[in-house]
Design an enzyme around this catalytic site. Structure first.
Site, PDB file in Angstrom:
ATOM      1  N   PRO A 126       0.849  -1.199   0.000  1.00 51.61           N
ATOM      2  CG  PRO A 126      -0.746  -1.572   1.648  1.00 51.61           C
ATOM      3  CD  PRO A 126       0.560  -2.101   1.122  1.00 51.61           C
ATOM      4  CB  SER A 165       5.197   2.057  -0.896  1.00 57.68           C
ATOM      5  OG  SER A 165       5.008   3.391  -0.497  1.00 57.68           O
ATOM      6  CB  SER A 166       8.962   5.790  -1.358  1.00 61.74           C
ATOM      7  OG  SER A 166       9.503   5.981  -0.080  1.00 61.74           O
ATOM      8  CB  ALA A 167      12.464   2.353   1.106  1.00 57.55           C
ATOM      9  N   GLY A 193       2.373   4.956   0.507  1.00 58.42           N
ATOM     10  CA  GLY A 193       2.334   6.091   1.434  1.00 58.42           C
ATOM     11  C   GLY A 193       1.652   5.795   2.751  1.00 58.42           C
ATOM     12  CG  ASP A 199      11.407   3.632   5.553  1.00 57.54           C
ATOM     13  OD1 ASP A 199      11.498   3.415   6.765  1.00 57.54           O
ATOM     14  OD2 ASP A 199      10.433   4.199   5.031  1.00 57.54           O
ATOM     15  N   GLY A 247       3.374   3.975   5.392  1.00 60.33           N
ATOM     16  CA  GLY A 247       4.349   3.601   6.420  1.00 60.33           C
ATOM     17  C   GLY A 247       4.915   2.200   6.255  1.00 60.33           C
ATOM     18  CG  LEU A 248       2.803  -0.835   5.431  1.00 53.96           C
ATOM     19  CD1 LEU A 248       1.856  -1.943   5.006  1.00 53.96           C
ATOM     20  CD2 LEU A 248       3.234  -1.046   6.885  1.00 53.96           C
TER      21      LEU A 248
HETATM   22  O1  PMV Z   1       8.108   6.873   5.422  1.00 55.57           O
HETATM   23  P1  PMV Z   1       7.669   5.980   6.557  1.00 55.57           P
HETATM   24  O2  PMV Z   1       6.238   6.085   6.888  1.00 55.57           O
HETATM   25  O3  PMV Z   1       8.152   4.582   6.385  1.00 55.57           O
HETATM   26  O4  PMV Z   1       8.415   6.542   7.899  1.00 55.57           O
HETATM   27  C1  PMV Z   1       9.815   6.650   7.945  1.00 55.57           C
HETATM   28  C2  PMV Z   1      10.276   6.636   9.358  1.00 55.57           C
HETATM   29  C3  PMV Z   1      10.466   8.002  10.010  1.00 55.57           C
HETATM   30  O5  PMV Z   1      11.188   7.722  11.222  1.00 55.57           O
HETATM   31  C4  PMV Z   1       9.134   8.650  10.364  1.00 55.57           C
HETATM   32  C5  PMV Z   1      11.254   8.988   9.150  1.00 55.57           C
HETATM   33  C6  PMV Z   1      12.708   8.596   8.954  1.00 55.57           C
HETATM   34  O6  PMV Z   1      13.344   9.231   8.099  1.00 55.57           O
HETATM   35  O7  PMV Z   1      13.219   7.708   9.657  1.00 55.57           O
END
Ligand code: PMV
Length: 320
Positions: free
Chosen positions: A94, A101-103, A96, A145, A98-99
């Site tokens: 899913p 997806s972009s990384a 955006g 990530d 927090g899982l």
């Molecule tokens: O982008 P997310 O939702 O996977 O969050 C990244 C984790 C944070 O600690 C919020 C930001 C970071 O750069 O570590």
């Protein structure tokens, strides 16, 4: 006739942060696990005519297409990729929420381009390339990530240090439930920065408390002690609430998971929406999932992290 393949694919997993999100931006260690059941696969196909490389995805909005084109240009420069390619991505993560997806997209893109150049990347090389791409998307990400999706192992991460693979003697069963649309990571990180600016001393105490919970939770993970790992997660949720990134919907899912028997529950990733993560016993999965659905969770993912197997794979392997 060339015996090169028609196309080059690379698949990268998602991730969930067990302990320490946000505080990791300020130098506190954090713990994350790979989500191998959800993945992004990038396929790069050589173009027959010498035209410029392009990104093909009809589902992207114009803004997302522009970002995707930037990522592709940047990745090609970093990897010295010269072959004209058309690039496609398919993801079951899913977006955006927090899982990771972009990384995961960044890692899969770099992995596929490397394969097209007949290069094999170590996990650490893949992490560094994916991190550079993540900087385009998020500004100044801590790196947790990209480290987790590139290494594909549970790890302890401190900004600026090499990630440390973690050993867990037992499988971890996680139930993830979506609280609805999330703010961007940039917005959530900015919210925490405002909290810090408003009360630097209070924020420093919260960082100390977070570091203590990460340390207790990491030790509990190493012993396979789910009760104390769950306690550390619950305390971390309280701290994330205090820095302003929880929401009523996330709080409600956390309470529901705990009432249904989870060992611990908290938001995961940037927060301000997105997913809640609960640590459960295998025989509680159905009960906790049912309760979360009744509480309005839009999307539920159940995943088992077989920690020891992943640590062994990491020691043996390269990424490509
Ligand atoms: O982008 P997310 O939702 O996977 O969050 C990244 C984790 C944070 O600690 C919020 C930001 C970071 O750069 O570590």
């Amino acid at each position: 006739m060339s015996n090169r393949p028609d196309s080059y694919s690379y698949s990268a997993c998602g991730k969930a942060i067990l302990l320490g999100e946000h505080f990791v931006v300020y130098g506190v260690p954090a713990v994350a696990v790979p989500l191998t059941g959800v993945r992004t696969t990038v396929t790069a196909t050589p173009l027959l005519s010498p035209q410029s490389s392009c990104w093909v995805d009809p589902t992207l909005s114009p803004a997302e297409s522009e970002l995707a084109a930037q990522l592709l240009r940047h990745a090609r420069l970093r990897l010295g990729s010269t072959l004209p390619l058309s690039v496609r991505a398919h993801s079951t993560i899913p977006r955006g929420c927090g899982l990771g997806s972009s990384a995961s997209l960044a890692a899969a893109l770099c992995g596929a381009l490397a394969r097209a150049e007949d290069r094999s990347l170590t996990s650490e090389e893949l992490r560094a390339h994916a991190h550079a791409l993540e900087e385009l998307v998020h500004g100044a990400p801590s790196g947790i990530d990209d480290a987790t999706v590139a290494w594909a192992t549970p790890l302890s991460f401190r900004k600026g240090d090499a990630p440390e693979p973690l050993h867990s003697p037992i499988d971890l069963t996680l139930v993830l439930a979506s609280s609805g649309p999330a703010a961007t990571t940039r917005e959530a990180v900015a919210r925490v920065a405002e909290t810090r600016l408003a009360d630097p001393d209070g924020f420093a105490s919260l960082c100390q408390a977070a570091a203590q919970q990460v340390s207790l939770g990491t030790a509990a993970l190493g012993r396979g002690d789910l009760a104390n790992l769950g306690r550390a997660m619950n305390e971390m949720q309280r701290l994330l609430g205090l820095v302003g990134v929880s929401t009523p919907a996330l709080e409600s899912l956390v309470q529901t998971a705990l009432s249904a028997g989870a060992w611990g529950a908290k938001l995961t990733g940037a927060g301000l929406g997105g997913f809640m993560l609960a640590l459960v016993d295998t025989d509680q999965v159905d009960r906790v999932s049912r309760a979360l659905r009744v509480d309005g969770a839009e999307h539920i993912l159940v995943t088992v992290v077989p920690a020891t197997a992943m640590v062994v794979a990491q020691r043996e392997g390269t990424a490509a």
